[in-house]
Design an enzyme around this catalytic site. Structure first.
Site, PDB file in Angstrom:
ATOM      1  N   SER A 137      -4.892  -3.550  -4.814  1.00  0.00           N
ATOM      2  CA  SER A 137      -6.315  -3.173  -4.836  1.00  0.00           C
ATOM      3  C   SER A 137      -6.499  -1.702  -4.441  1.00  0.00           C
ATOM      4  CB  SER A 137      -7.146  -4.091  -3.944  1.00  0.00           C
ATOM      5  OG  SER A 137      -6.853  -3.877  -2.590  1.00  0.00           O
ATOM      6  N   ASN A 138      -5.643  -1.178  -3.574  1.00  0.00           N
ATOM      7  CA  ASN A 138      -5.723   0.260  -3.248  1.00  0.00           C
ATOM      8  C   ASN A 138      -5.314   1.104  -4.445  1.00  0.00           C
ATOM      9  OD1 ASN A 138      -6.514   0.977  -0.368  1.00  0.00           O
ATOM     10  ND2 ASN A 138      -5.160  -0.783  -0.067  1.00  0.00           N
TER      11      ASN A 138
ATOM     12  N   LEU B 134      11.417   3.002   3.347  1.00  0.00           N
ATOM     13  CA  LEU B 134      12.205   4.056   2.703  1.00  0.00           C
ATOM     14  C   LEU B 134      13.166   4.636   3.740  1.00  0.00           C
ATOM     15  CD1 LEU B 134       9.288   5.802   0.772  1.00  0.00           C
ATOM     16  CD2 LEU B 134      11.077   4.353  -0.232  1.00  0.00           C
TER      17      LEU B 134
ATOM     18  N   HIS C 142      -2.079   2.166   6.391  1.00  0.00           N
ATOM     19  CA  HIS C 142      -1.687   1.040   7.253  1.00  0.00           C
ATOM     20  C   HIS C 142      -2.951   0.394   7.829  1.00  0.00           C
ATOM     21  CE1 HIS C 142       0.902  -1.305   9.848  1.00  0.00           C
ATOM     22  NE2 HIS C 142       0.024  -1.075  10.812  1.00  0.00           N
TER      23      HIS C 142
ATOM     24  N   ASP D 272       5.508   3.810  10.653  1.00  0.00           N
ATOM     25  CA  ASP D 272       4.076   3.937  10.972  1.00  0.00           C
ATOM     26  C   ASP D 272       3.812   4.965  12.082  1.00  0.00           C
ATOM     27  OD1 ASP D 272       3.536   1.975   9.064  1.00  0.00           O
ATOM     28  OD2 ASP D 272       3.688   0.349  10.516  1.00  0.00           O
TER      29      ASP D 272
ATOM     30  N   GLU E 243     -10.578   0.681   3.207  1.00  0.00           N
ATOM     31  CA  GLU E 243      -9.404   1.408   2.692  1.00  0.00           C
ATOM     32  C   GLU E 243      -9.662   1.993   1.308  1.00  0.00           C
ATOM     33  OE1 GLU E 243      -6.140  -1.461   3.036  1.00  0.00           O
ATOM     34  OE2 GLU E 243      -5.517  -0.389   4.841  1.00  0.00           O
TER      35      GLU E 243
HETATM   36  C1  GAR Z   1      -3.405  -2.834   2.523  1.00  0.00           C
HETATM   37  O1  GAR Z   1      -4.289  -3.384   3.471  1.00  0.00           O
HETATM   38  C2  GAR Z   1      -2.483  -1.815   3.199  1.00  0.00           C
HETATM   39  O2  GAR Z   1      -3.090  -1.140   4.260  1.00  0.00           O
HETATM   40  C3  GAR Z   1      -1.391  -2.723   3.708  1.00  0.00           C
HETATM   41  O3  GAR Z   1      -1.190  -3.664   2.689  1.00  0.00           O
HETATM   42  C4  GAR Z   1      -2.425  -3.883   2.006  1.00  0.00           C
HETATM   43  C5  GAR Z   1      -2.155  -3.736   0.523  1.00  0.00           C
HETATM   44  O4  GAR Z   1      -3.239  -4.209  -0.222  1.00  0.00           O
HETATM   45  N1  GAR Z   1      -0.201  -1.963   3.982  1.00  0.00           N
HETATM   46  C6  GAR Z   1       0.674  -2.310   4.909  1.00  0.00           C
HETATM   47  O5  GAR Z   1       0.557  -3.314   5.599  1.00  0.00           O
HETATM   48  C7  GAR Z   1       1.845  -1.370   5.059  1.00  0.00           C
HETATM   49  N2  GAR Z   1       2.532  -1.592   6.268  1.00  0.00           N
HETATM   50  P1  GAR Z   1      -3.322  -3.893  -1.779  1.00  0.00           P
HETATM   51  O6  GAR Z   1      -1.985  -4.284  -2.407  1.00  0.00           O
HETATM   52  O7  GAR Z   1      -4.452  -4.752  -2.282  1.00  0.00           O
HETATM   53  O8  GAR Z   1      -3.603  -2.423  -1.926  1.00  0.00           O
END
Ligand code: GAR
Length: 191
Positions: free
Chosen positions: A20-21, A97, A113, A149, A178
């Protein structure tokens, strides 16, 4: 970030699942006068749902899922260099990574994050936030460094954790934040 004399900045977005991001970044940077071009989407998971957004917008996809990490990162780095990527943005990329990859890429890597870093690094952030009865949580966009992080924070946004919050509702609340925070943080970083 090095100035590129009016040339577009080529970004690669790394995902593992829902995406979604990724979708919000595609929508944000498709404006005509955008100085950013999303040139490549990388996924460690060939079945990641988010790949649909890349396909829909005809963005190149690279699946990086070899079993051997060293070989995988070598091939990935070749692809990234070959595509002239200036900036990597991790968006729900659930692989770590290596220090070598971060060093050899030589250019910046950003991550989003779902917590108010430096609090709640790592996995299961929403669960831990609720268990600890935190009043606030949020999301952070930061530089990626070899320590998980922990790189320099670029932008952060707080949300209120209500009395009746559960993991799902908090995840939803934070995702909504986000989708605005990541594009804004990238623009801030590039300016
Ligand atoms: C997001 O909330 C992002 O912040 C988190 O995973 C989700 C991905 O959502 N990232 C982490 O936890 C990284 N450690 P998305 O696939 O719908 O963008």
């Amino acid at each position: 970030m090095e100035k590129l004399n009016g040339k577009k900045i080529n970004i690669a977005i790394f995902i593992s699942g829902r995406g979604s991001n990724l979708n919000s970044l595609i929508n944000h940077f498709k404006k005509k006068n955008s100085k950013v071009l999303i040139r490549l989407v990388v996924s460690n998971n060939p079945k990641a749902r988010g790949l649909i957004y890349a396909k829909r917008s005809k963005i190149k996809i690279y699946i990086s899922n070899s079993k051997k990490k060293e070989k995988l990162e070598k091939m990935l780095l070749n692809k990234i260099i070959n595509q002239k990527i200036d900036l990597i943005c991790l968006a729900g990329f659930m692989r770590i990574l290596s220090r070598n990859f971060i060093r050899d890429f030589k250019k910046p890597i950003l991550n989003i994050h779902p917590s108010l870093l430096p609090k709640y690094k790592g996995l299961n952030t929403h669960k831990r936030v609720i268990e600890n009865k935190e009043k606030f949580s949020g999301s952070t966009v930061h530089r990626v460094s070899p320590k998980i992080d922990s790189g320099k924070i670029i932008l952060q946004k707080k949300v209120k954790v209500s009395k009746y919050e559960n993991e799902k509702s908090l995840e939803k609340k934070i995702l909504k934040v986000e989708h605005k925070l990541y594009p804004k943080a990238i623009e801030k970083f590039l300016n």
